[in-house]
Design a protein around this motif. Structure first.
Motif, PDB file in Angstrom:
ATOM      1  N   GLU A 172      -3.157   6.800 -14.166  1.00 27.57           N
ATOM      2  CA  GLU A 172      -2.242   5.863 -13.509  1.00 27.57           C
ATOM      3  C   GLU A 172      -2.252   6.083 -11.994  1.00 27.57           C
ATOM      4  OE1 GLU A 172       1.533   5.156 -16.159  1.00 27.57           O
ATOM      5  OE2 GLU A 172       0.672   7.149 -16.551  1.00 27.57           O
ATOM      6  N   ALA A 173      -2.379   7.333 -11.575  1.00 25.87           N
ATOM      7  CA  ALA A 173      -2.462   7.631 -10.146  1.00 25.87           C
ATOM      8  C   ALA A 173      -3.696   6.982  -9.534  1.00 25.87           C
ATOM      9  CB  ALA A 173      -2.479   9.137  -9.914  1.00 25.87           C
ATOM     10  N   LEU A 174      -4.824   7.050 -10.235  1.00 27.21           N
ATOM     11  CA  LEU A 174      -6.042   6.432  -9.725  1.00 27.21           C
ATOM     12  C   LEU A 174      -5.919   4.914  -9.618  1.00 27.21           C
ATOM     13  CD1 LEU A 174      -8.781   8.567 -11.502  1.00 27.21           C
ATOM     14  CD2 LEU A 174      -8.211   8.537  -9.059  1.00 27.21           C
ATOM     15  N   VAL A 175      -5.248   4.303 -10.581  1.00 29.70           N
ATOM     16  CA  VAL A 175      -5.024   2.861 -10.512  1.00 29.70           C
ATOM     17  C   VAL A 175      -4.224   2.527  -9.255  1.00 29.70           C
ATOM     18  CG1 VAL A 175      -3.788   0.946 -11.619  1.00 29.70           C
ATOM     19  CG2 VAL A 175      -5.209   2.472 -13.000  1.00 29.70           C
ATOM     20  N   GLU A 176      -3.204   3.313  -8.984  1.00 32.53           N
ATOM     21  CA  GLU A 176      -2.390   3.060  -7.792  1.00 32.53           C
ATOM     22  C   GLU A 176      -3.184   3.316  -6.518  1.00 32.53           C
ATOM     23  OE1 GLU A 176       0.442   1.546  -7.707  1.00 32.53           O
ATOM     24  OE2 GLU A 176       0.592   1.518  -9.884  1.00 32.53           O
ATOM     25  N   LEU A 177      -3.971   4.367  -6.505  1.00 33.75           N
ATOM     26  CA  LEU A 177      -4.772   4.658  -5.313  1.00 33.75           C
ATOM     27  C   LEU A 177      -5.788   3.564  -5.043  1.00 33.75           C
ATOM     28  CD1 LEU A 177      -5.225   8.507  -5.697  1.00 33.75           C
ATOM     29  CD2 LEU A 177      -3.859   7.291  -3.975  1.00 33.75           C
ATOM     30  N   ASP A 178      -6.323   2.949  -6.110  1.00 31.20           N
ATOM     31  CA  ASP A 178      -7.235   1.797  -5.924  1.00 31.20           C
ATOM     32  C   ASP A 178      -6.518   0.657  -5.193  1.00 31.20           C
ATOM     33  OD1 ASP A 178      -9.456   2.948  -7.043  1.00 31.20           O
ATOM     34  OD2 ASP A 178      -9.180   2.024  -9.017  1.00 31.20           O
ATOM     35  N   LYS A 179      -5.231   0.505  -5.434  1.00 31.09           N
ATOM     36  CA  LYS A 179      -4.463  -0.570  -4.780  1.00 31.09           C
ATOM     37  C   LYS A 179      -4.291  -0.322  -3.289  1.00 31.09           C
ATOM     38  CE  LYS A 179      -1.979  -1.646  -8.984  1.00 31.09           C
ATOM     39  NZ  LYS A 179      -0.705  -1.579  -9.698  1.00 31.09           N
ATOM     40  N   THR A 180      -4.456   0.910  -2.854  1.00 27.93           N
ATOM     41  CA  THR A 180      -4.323   1.188  -1.425  1.00 27.93           C
ATOM     42  C   THR A 180      -5.534   0.736  -0.648  1.00 27.93           C
ATOM     43  OG1 THR A 180      -5.240   3.441  -1.518  1.00 27.93           O
ATOM     44  CG2 THR A 180      -2.871   3.200  -1.899  1.00 27.93           C
ATOM     45  N   GLU A 181      -6.608   0.378  -1.357  1.00 31.48           N
ATOM     46  CA  GLU A 181      -7.838  -0.089  -0.721  1.00 31.48           C
ATOM     47  C   GLU A 181      -7.902  -1.601  -0.605  1.00 31.48           C
ATOM     48  OE1 GLU A 181     -10.023   2.055   0.567  1.00 31.48           O
ATOM     49  OE2 GLU A 181      -8.645   3.633  -0.060  1.00 31.48           O
ATOM     50  N   MET A 182      -6.840  -2.300  -1.032  1.00 30.75           N
ATOM     51  CA  MET A 182      -6.884  -3.766  -1.020  1.00 30.75           C
ATOM     52  C   MET A 182      -6.927  -4.312   0.401  1.00 30.75           C
ATOM     53  SD  MET A 182      -3.067  -4.452  -2.378  1.00 30.75           S
ATOM     54  CE  MET A 182      -1.734  -3.420  -1.823  1.00 30.75           C
ATOM     55  N   ASP A 183      -7.523  -5.470   0.539  1.00 35.99           N
ATOM     56  CA  ASP A 183      -7.614  -6.127   1.859  1.00 35.99           C
ATOM     57  C   ASP A 183      -6.624  -7.206   2.022  1.00 35.99           C
ATOM     58  OD1 ASP A 183     -11.143  -5.701   1.846  1.00 35.99           O
ATOM     59  OD2 ASP A 183      -9.663  -4.502   2.883  1.00 35.99           O
ATOM     60  N   ARG A 232       0.835  -1.206   0.000  1.00 37.54           N
ATOM     61  CA  ARG A 232       0.000   0.000   0.000  1.00 37.54           C
ATOM     62  C   ARG A 232       0.866   1.251   0.000  1.00 37.54           C
ATOM     63  NH1 ARG A 232      -4.291  -2.258   4.329  1.00 37.54           N
ATOM     64  NH2 ARG A 232      -5.522  -3.472   2.865  1.00 37.54           N
ATOM     65  N   GLY A 233       1.926   1.219   0.783  1.00 36.77           N
ATOM     66  CA  GLY A 233       2.847   2.358   0.793  1.00 36.77           C
ATOM     67  C   GLY A 233       3.485   2.573  -0.564  1.00 36.77           C
ATOM     68  N   LEU A 234       3.829   1.478  -1.231  1.00 35.83           N
ATOM     69  CA  LEU A 234       4.398   1.565  -2.573  1.00 35.83           C
ATOM     70  C   LEU A 234       3.377   2.163  -3.544  1.00 35.83           C
ATOM     71  CD1 LEU A 234       6.628   1.009  -4.635  1.00 35.83           C
ATOM     72  CD2 LEU A 234       5.814  -1.364  -4.751  1.00 35.83           C
ATOM     73  N   ALA A 235       2.131   1.713  -3.454  1.00 30.57           N
ATOM     74  CA  ALA A 235       1.083   2.243  -4.335  1.00 30.57           C
ATOM     75  C   ALA A 235       0.864   3.732  -4.072  1.00 30.57           C
ATOM     76  CB  ALA A 235      -0.214   1.454  -4.143  1.00 30.57           C
ATOM     77  N   ARG A 236       0.848   4.144  -2.807  1.00 29.37           N
ATOM     78  CA  ARG A 236       0.679   5.575  -2.484  1.00 29.37           C
ATOM     79  C   ARG A 236       1.831   6.398  -3.036  1.00 29.37           C
ATOM     80  NH1 ARG A 236      -1.412   3.427   2.284  1.00 29.37           N
ATOM     81  NH2 ARG A 236       0.613   3.440   3.283  1.00 29.37           N
TER      82      ARG A 236
END
Length: 132
Positions: free
Chosen positions: A121-132, A103-107
């Motif tokens: 591309e930023a939005l794609v990465e921000l979506d990854k910060t919501e992973m469980d 998550r830190g990497l995605a942020r």
């Protein structure tokens, strides 16, 4: 605190987490050369140290090189695909070095992409910060 890390590193210069802590102190003191040196020393001591590599990418962005930071961080993600997935049985030192903060990497990547105007591309990465 910096003096204490200096003494500890004089005794144990290959202890990568202490180099990272020293880099964080240097960043908070606006000591750019000290931060840069400590980040590189952490990675020389332990090339697999994810948090040090992540911090170096973030540092590059803060220094005004979001494109270089994005390349570094993207390479860090690719490199990590083959890394250890489970560090539960490892020593405390190994857990600190080998654990990954996806998550830190995605942020961090999202911030680079925002700086570069690459908002999708930023939005794609921000979506990854919501992973469980």
């Amino acid at each position: 605190a910096e003096a204490a890390y200096g003494e500890a590193l004089a005794r144990k210069p290959h202890h990568a987490p202490w180099w990272l802590e020293r880099a964080m102190i240097a960043i908070h003191r606006n000591d750019a050369p000290g931060a840069e040196e400590s980040l590189h020393r952490a990675l020389r001591a332990e090339p697999r140290y994810f948090n040090a590599a992540l911090a170096l990418g973030q540092w590059r962005r803060l220094k005004g090189d979001p494109a270089g930071a994005a390349r570094w961080l993207a390479a860090l993600r690719v490199r990590g695909v083959n890394g250890p997935k489970d560090v539960r049985g490892a020593s405390g030192y190994q857990r600190a070095v080998l654990s990954r903060d996806e998550r830190g990497l995605a942020r961090a990547l999202a911030l680079c992409y925002i700086d570069l105007g690459r908002f999708r591309e930023a939005l794609v990465e921000l979506d990854k910060t919501e992973m469980d």
